[in-house]
Design a protein around this motif. Sequence first.
Motif, short mmCIF file in Angstrom:
data_model
loop_
_atom_site.label_atom_id
_atom_site.label_comp_id
_atom_site.label_asym_id
_atom_site.label_seq_id
_atom_site.Cartn_x
_atom_site.Cartn_y
_atom_site.Cartn_z
N LEU A 253 0.82 -1.21 0.00
CA LEU A 253 0.00 0.00 0.00
C LEU A 253 0.85 1.26 0.00
O LEU A 253 0.54 2.24 -0.69
CB LEU A 253 -0.92 0.00 1.23
CG LEU A 253 -1.88 -1.18 1.36
CD1 LEU A 253 -2.52 -1.19 2.74
CD2 LEU A 253 -2.94 -1.11 0.27
N THR A 254 1.89 1.23 0.81
CA THR A 254 2.82 2.36 0.93
C THR A 254 4.17 1.79 1.33
O THR A 254 4.31 0.62 1.64
CB THR A 254 2.39 3.35 2.04
OG1 THR A 254 2.50 2.70 3.31
CG2 THR A 254 0.98 3.85 1.84
N ILE A 255 5.17 2.63 1.34
CA ILE A 255 6.37 2.36 2.13
C ILE A 255 6.13 3.03 3.48
O ILE A 255 5.97 4.25 3.53
CB ILE A 255 7.64 2.92 1.47
CG1 ILE A 255 7.96 2.17 0.17
CG2 ILE A 255 8.83 2.83 2.41
CD1 ILE A 255 9.17 2.71 -0.57
N PRO A 256 5.89 2.19 4.54
CA PRO A 256 6.37 0.83 4.77
C PRO A 256 5.29 -0.25 4.85
O PRO A 256 5.60 -1.36 5.28
CB PRO A 256 7.02 0.97 6.13
CG PRO A 256 6.05 1.87 6.86
CD PRO A 256 5.54 2.85 5.82
N TYR A 257 4.02 0.04 4.50
CA TYR A 257 2.94 -0.88 4.84
C TYR A 257 2.49 -1.77 3.69
O TYR A 257 2.28 -1.29 2.56
CB TYR A 257 1.72 -0.10 5.33
CG TYR A 257 1.91 0.65 6.62
CD1 TYR A 257 2.57 0.08 7.70
CD2 TYR A 257 1.38 1.93 6.77
CE1 TYR A 257 2.72 0.78 8.89
CE2 TYR A 257 1.52 2.62 7.96
CZ TYR A 257 2.19 2.05 9.02
OH TYR A 257 2.33 2.73 10.20
N ILE A 495 11.93 10.49 -9.27
CA ILE A 495 11.89 10.85 -7.84
C ILE A 495 11.38 9.66 -7.02
O ILE A 495 11.96 9.29 -5.99
CB ILE A 495 11.00 12.08 -7.61
CG1 ILE A 495 11.50 13.28 -8.41
CG2 ILE A 495 10.91 12.40 -6.12
CD1 ILE A 495 12.84 13.79 -8.00
N ILE A 496 10.27 9.07 -7.49
CA ILE A 496 9.68 7.93 -6.80
C ILE A 496 10.67 6.77 -6.75
O ILE A 496 10.85 6.13 -5.70
CB ILE A 496 8.37 7.51 -7.49
CG1 ILE A 496 7.33 8.63 -7.35
CG2 ILE A 496 7.84 6.21 -6.90
CD1 ILE A 496 6.09 8.42 -8.21
N GLN A 500 12.28 4.83 -3.52
CA GLN A 500 12.12 3.38 -3.33
C GLN A 500 13.46 2.71 -3.07
O GLN A 500 13.56 1.79 -2.25
CB GLN A 500 11.48 2.75 -4.57
CG GLN A 500 10.00 3.06 -4.75
CD GLN A 500 9.48 2.46 -6.04
OE1 GLN A 500 9.78 2.94 -7.14
NE2 GLN A 500 8.71 1.39 -5.91
N ILE A 501 14.48 3.18 -3.76
CA ILE A 501 15.81 2.56 -3.64
C ILE A 501 16.47 2.88 -2.31
O ILE A 501 17.06 2.02 -1.66
CB ILE A 501 16.71 3.02 -4.80
CG1 ILE A 501 16.16 2.48 -6.14
CG2 ILE A 501 18.15 2.57 -4.59
CD1 ILE A 501 16.81 3.10 -7.36
N SER A 502 16.33 4.14 -1.88
CA SER A 502 17.00 4.56 -0.65
C SER A 502 16.15 5.60 0.08
O SER A 502 15.73 6.59 -0.54
CB SER A 502 18.37 5.16 -0.97
OG SER A 502 19.02 5.60 0.21
#
Length: 525
Positions: A253-257, A495-496, A500-502
């Motif tokens: 759903l998101t970072i972190p969920y 940007i996204i 996501q990577i860091s």
Amino acid sequence: MSRNHGAIDYDQLADNTPILVGVGQHLLQGYPVEIENVQSPADLAAVAAKNALVDAGIGSAVAEIDTIVTVRLFADSTPLWASPFGGSNNLPESIARRIGASPEHRIYSEVGGSQPMQLLAEMFQAIAKNEKQLVLLSGVEAIGTQKYAQKNGLSLNWYEDHADVDLEDRGYGKSFVHDTEAQNGLTIPIYYYSIIENMRALNAGLSLKEHAEAMAKMWGPFSKRATENPYAQFPKAFTIQELLLEQTDNYRLTIPYTKRFVSQDAVNQSAALLLTNVGKAKSLRIDPAKWVFLHGYAEAYDAPVYLRPNVGRSAAMAKMIEETLKIADTSVADIDHFEIYSCFPCAVSSACEVLDLPTDGSVPLTQTGGLPFFGGPGNNYSMHGIAEMVNTLRCEPDDYGLVTTNGGMLSKHAAGVFSCQPHGVSGKKLDWSMLVLSRFTAEDFPSCTPAVAPQKGQVISYTVIYARNVANQCIVIAENENGERFVAQSSEADIIAAAQISPPFGRNISVITNNKKENNFVFCD
């Protein structure tokens, strides 16, 4: 904790001492094929109300109820969640007619998961002042049926018109959010909690992977407790590995969920609490073994998330818990049972940080199983939490239990210490008729200054939002060189991908604000 207070002399209690004497819950598991058999929210609520009367042993005394207070439905909490099937314009009256009550007062609460606790304290004070004698607190959600009907093309009619009957409708209440938050993508609770959660990971010095493992380790025992609760909507125990595994039924759903980390609202659950005073309980011959006392209570409101000095902590929550224990004349060591509000992992870990409790499962933190596994019945979840705490304490009458509640985005907080032991057994006596309820506002806590027309800043915390497993937005809370805060967003793929990577904590950004007051950012370091 081993303690034995001995026999209680109930005759020594003042007649106006408020007590909780009945609890009721109801669960609809599965959906009827015949439309005419579908239970509306009012139908579900009435079952729990009747159960509370039976629990108190006064099923035939429904005419004695002078007040019905109902927690606001999600469908009435914002136009975004409105039910396509309508509803009652006086839900307390709809419940009253189903159970045969004729209350003098009907109240429909404002929005927030802290409402069950706040309403209980408010009614306790009114009862102690002899303004009320027998109060029914009720709440319900039928979001599960609503979603099922919409998915399967069913047409339901839940409309009821009782506009000619008096109702104190308290409306939405104070907003939890700031305009700039909503203008920059923070439109639903999970986005806020994701930002809070990621900040807590940084505070703890954990990588996202390590933090996810910590969340899963905490949530496992919650899911097991749900399997032991007959009123749980989703009673399945999960291992740490199952909670961490991304798959079709546990999508991101998101970072972190992922889905299993968050509250599940597709429920059909109702709960009710019956409140009175000692004198009335005696006249109704309610068994004193049913009586539960509220020893301490406090509530607090926090600043908007983006203005909190530490986005990963709620100063209001900390003060509220401290004050609740102080009024109850107890310490954490005196508490035998906990029911910690659990909409998202950070709500639990934040409270445990204040209480200095472990989150590894070694101390039980829920009576219900928590919102992701018991179910998340809107603003009313905590009424189930209180009901379960009452059941626990009746089995252990010398014990004390703490229930915490939360509304908004760790915004509205309330808590109570409960026991079957009257006030004054091992500490100070509490006179609810004279008690000034401890209420703290956002102005009582430090907050940062909002930035006007931000141009540059550093990222404080962030989240990445997903739709159908595709990341489509990054939202950050940032701070300029003057320490002023702002929210910014980006839908740009690069940007996204970078976020996501860091994790972009501390990264420099530049901002362009459009005519919709949207702050669009790019990384500039």
